[in-house]
Write a protein that holds these residues in place. Sequence first.
Motif, PDB file in Angstrom:
ATOM      1  N   LEU A 178     -33.133  11.027  -8.289  1.00  0.00           N
ATOM      2  CA  LEU A 178     -33.388  10.151  -7.142  1.00  0.00           C
ATOM      3  C   LEU A 178     -34.427   9.082  -7.485  1.00  0.00           C
ATOM      4  N   LYS A 179     -35.412   9.443  -8.301  1.00  0.00           N
ATOM      5  CA  LYS A 179     -36.433   8.465  -8.715  1.00  0.00           C
ATOM      6  C   LYS A 179     -35.795   7.305  -9.467  1.00  0.00           C
ATOM      7  N   GLU A 180     -34.898   7.608 -10.401  1.00  0.00           N
ATOM      8  CA  GLU A 180     -34.219   6.551 -11.157  1.00  0.00           C
ATOM      9  C   GLU A 180     -33.359   5.686 -10.242  1.00  0.00           C
ATOM     10  N   LEU A 181     -32.718   6.319  -9.246  1.00  0.00           N
ATOM     11  CA  LEU A 181     -31.898   5.569  -8.288  1.00  0.00           C
ATOM     12  C   LEU A 181     -32.768   4.646  -7.438  1.00  0.00           C
ATOM     13  N   PHE A 182     -33.928   5.142  -6.999  1.00  0.00           N
ATOM     14  CA  PHE A 182     -34.852   4.318  -6.202  1.00  0.00           C
ATOM     15  C   PHE A 182     -35.387   3.139  -7.020  1.00  0.00           C
ATOM     16  N   ILE A 183     -35.696   3.384  -8.302  1.00  0.00           N
ATOM     17  CA  ILE A 183     -36.226   2.312  -9.156  1.00  0.00           C
ATOM     18  C   ILE A 183     -35.203   1.200  -9.308  1.00  0.00           C
ATOM     19  N   GLN A 184     -33.943   1.574  -9.547  1.00  0.00           N
ATOM     20  CA  GLN A 184     -32.899   0.562  -9.761  1.00  0.00           C
ATOM     21  C   GLN A 184     -32.560  -0.205  -8.488  1.00  0.00           C
ATOM     22  N   ILE A 185     -32.719   0.428  -7.298  1.00  0.00           N
ATOM     23  CA  ILE A 185     -32.335  -0.232  -6.044  1.00  0.00           C
ATOM     24  C   ILE A 185     -33.484  -1.058  -5.467  1.00  0.00           C
ATOM     25  N   PHE A 186     -34.687  -0.470  -5.395  1.00  0.00           N
ATOM     26  CA  PHE A 186     -35.777  -1.117  -4.658  1.00  0.00           C
ATOM     27  C   PHE A 186     -36.632  -2.056  -5.516  1.00  0.00           C
ATOM     28  N   SER A 187     -36.578  -1.963  -6.853  1.00  0.00           N
ATOM     29  CA  SER A 187     -37.400  -2.861  -7.664  1.00  0.00           C
ATOM     30  C   SER A 187     -36.715  -4.220  -7.784  1.00  0.00           C
ATOM     31  N   THR A 188     -37.474  -5.294  -7.555  1.00  0.00           N
ATOM     32  CA  THR A 188     -36.940  -6.654  -7.649  1.00  0.00           C
ATOM     33  C   THR A 188     -36.857  -7.055  -9.120  1.00  0.00           C
ATOM     34  N   PRO A 189     -35.707  -7.534  -9.609  1.00  0.00           N
ATOM     35  CA  PRO A 189     -35.598  -7.915 -11.029  1.00  0.00           C
ATOM     36  C   PRO A 189     -36.561  -9.053 -11.379  1.00  0.00           C
ATOM     37  N   GLN A 190     -37.065  -9.009 -12.604  1.00  0.00           N
ATOM     38  CA  GLN A 190     -37.997 -10.044 -13.052  1.00  0.00           C
ATOM     39  C   GLN A 190     -37.264 -11.367 -13.241  1.00  0.00           C
ATOM     40  N   TYR A 191     -37.951 -12.462 -12.864  1.00  0.00           N
ATOM     41  CA  TYR A 191     -37.426 -13.836 -12.943  1.00  0.00           C
ATOM     42  C   TYR A 191     -36.193 -14.033 -12.066  1.00  0.00           C
ATOM     43  N   HIS A 192     -36.088 -13.269 -10.983  1.00  0.00           N
ATOM     44  CA  HIS A 192     -34.971 -13.485 -10.044  1.00  0.00           C
ATOM     45  C   HIS A 192     -35.177 -14.841  -9.355  1.00  0.00           C
ATOM     46  N   PRO A 193     -34.100 -15.613  -9.149  1.00  0.00           N
ATOM     47  CA  PRO A 193     -34.277 -16.954  -8.559  1.00  0.00           C
ATOM     48  C   PRO A 193     -34.940 -16.949  -7.184  1.00  0.00           C
ATOM     49  N   LYS A 194     -34.681 -15.929  -6.372  1.00  0.00           N
ATOM     50  CA  LYS A 194     -35.249 -15.887  -5.023  1.00  0.00           C
ATOM     51  C   LYS A 194     -36.598 -15.176  -4.958  1.00  0.00           C
ATOM     52  N   SER A 195     -37.070 -14.630  -6.073  1.00  0.00           N
ATOM     53  CA  SER A 195     -38.316 -13.874  -6.057  1.00  0.00           C
ATOM     54  C   SER A 195     -39.503 -14.769  -6.397  1.00  0.00           C
TER      55      SER A 195
END
Length: 348
Positions: A178-195
């Motif tokens: 579940l930790k790995e699933l939460f990391i992949q879903i809730f973490s914002t990707p680096q250098y995302h255009p909208k971030s």
Amino acid sequence: MAAAKRKRGGGATRPRKRAKGAPNGTGLPAKPSPQGEEREEHSIPAPVSKGKWKNKERVLIFSSRGINFRTRHLMHDLRTLMPHSKADTKMDRKDKLFVINEICEIKNCNKCIFFEAKKKQDLYMWLSNSPQGPSAKFLVQNIHTLAELKMTGNCLRGSRPLLSFDPVFDQEPHYALLKELFIQIFSTPQYHPKSQPFVDHVFTFSITDNRIWFRNYQIMEEDASLVEIGPRFVLNLIKIFQGSFGGPTLYENPHYQSPNMHRRMIRLAIAAKFREKHQVKDLQKLRKKEEKTIIPEDPTETVFDTPAEEKPLEIVLVKPELKVNLKKKKKLFQRQRKRQKNKSRVGV
């Protein structure tokens, strides 16, 4: 009226087409003007983060029909906090959950958060890695949204969050998944255009009472203290599946109790209290109806009783006088005075 004719020499001539690479129409390079220098000074600066966007994680956040206003606000809050999310229309209840994998493929998303409403009072959350899996189903409880005045924190929209996990997540295998699933879903990707390239809030996942508690805190610049922003909710794990929205069950929570069973237990407890009250009343009635047992006389009961002095009996032969009522006597006196006054008036 007839249209006015155009004179051959009097009309304004059209400007000639400019040659490629020449800003003015002459074909010669343009001279630098003082206005151009000012424009160069006030040009838009380059973005702060010049890196390349490599992690192309996209999360689809949507729900089924029948959700209430609180779930709708929670869904909107998650979309605002996650710039890499996408939205979609509500899904019909009759459709099977496997259809969501096709919707994710159409929307070009590889992760999904799906809110499923049942009986207009129970809310379930699906977290899935589409289309291969795994996926997890949770019961969502104690929802509080961003709009509530209790949350006084604030953060920049589109900023990247820190993810904080309870140490229990590394101790058991199903929590590690579940930790790995939460990391992949809730973490914002680096250098995302909208971030935004700032980190000013934290997502915390803590485990208490066999449930996962989600909180969102602002990091204060002065002393690095935390102020809650919201939203907040509690996830009660039901099952973890190998596939996306189905497949073989990898883990089933033994501590989970369905909302229907919980409501049934409450009803049974209320009924037991009511039944107990009736039984107490019936016992009281039976006790009243039972015949009272006659206790035999104790011969030693009157040992310490001292006899009272006997008074001589007086026989009254004369009838006692009647007591005069004072109210009646007063009324008689008033009547007599009225009569005397009336007589004196007549005599005059």
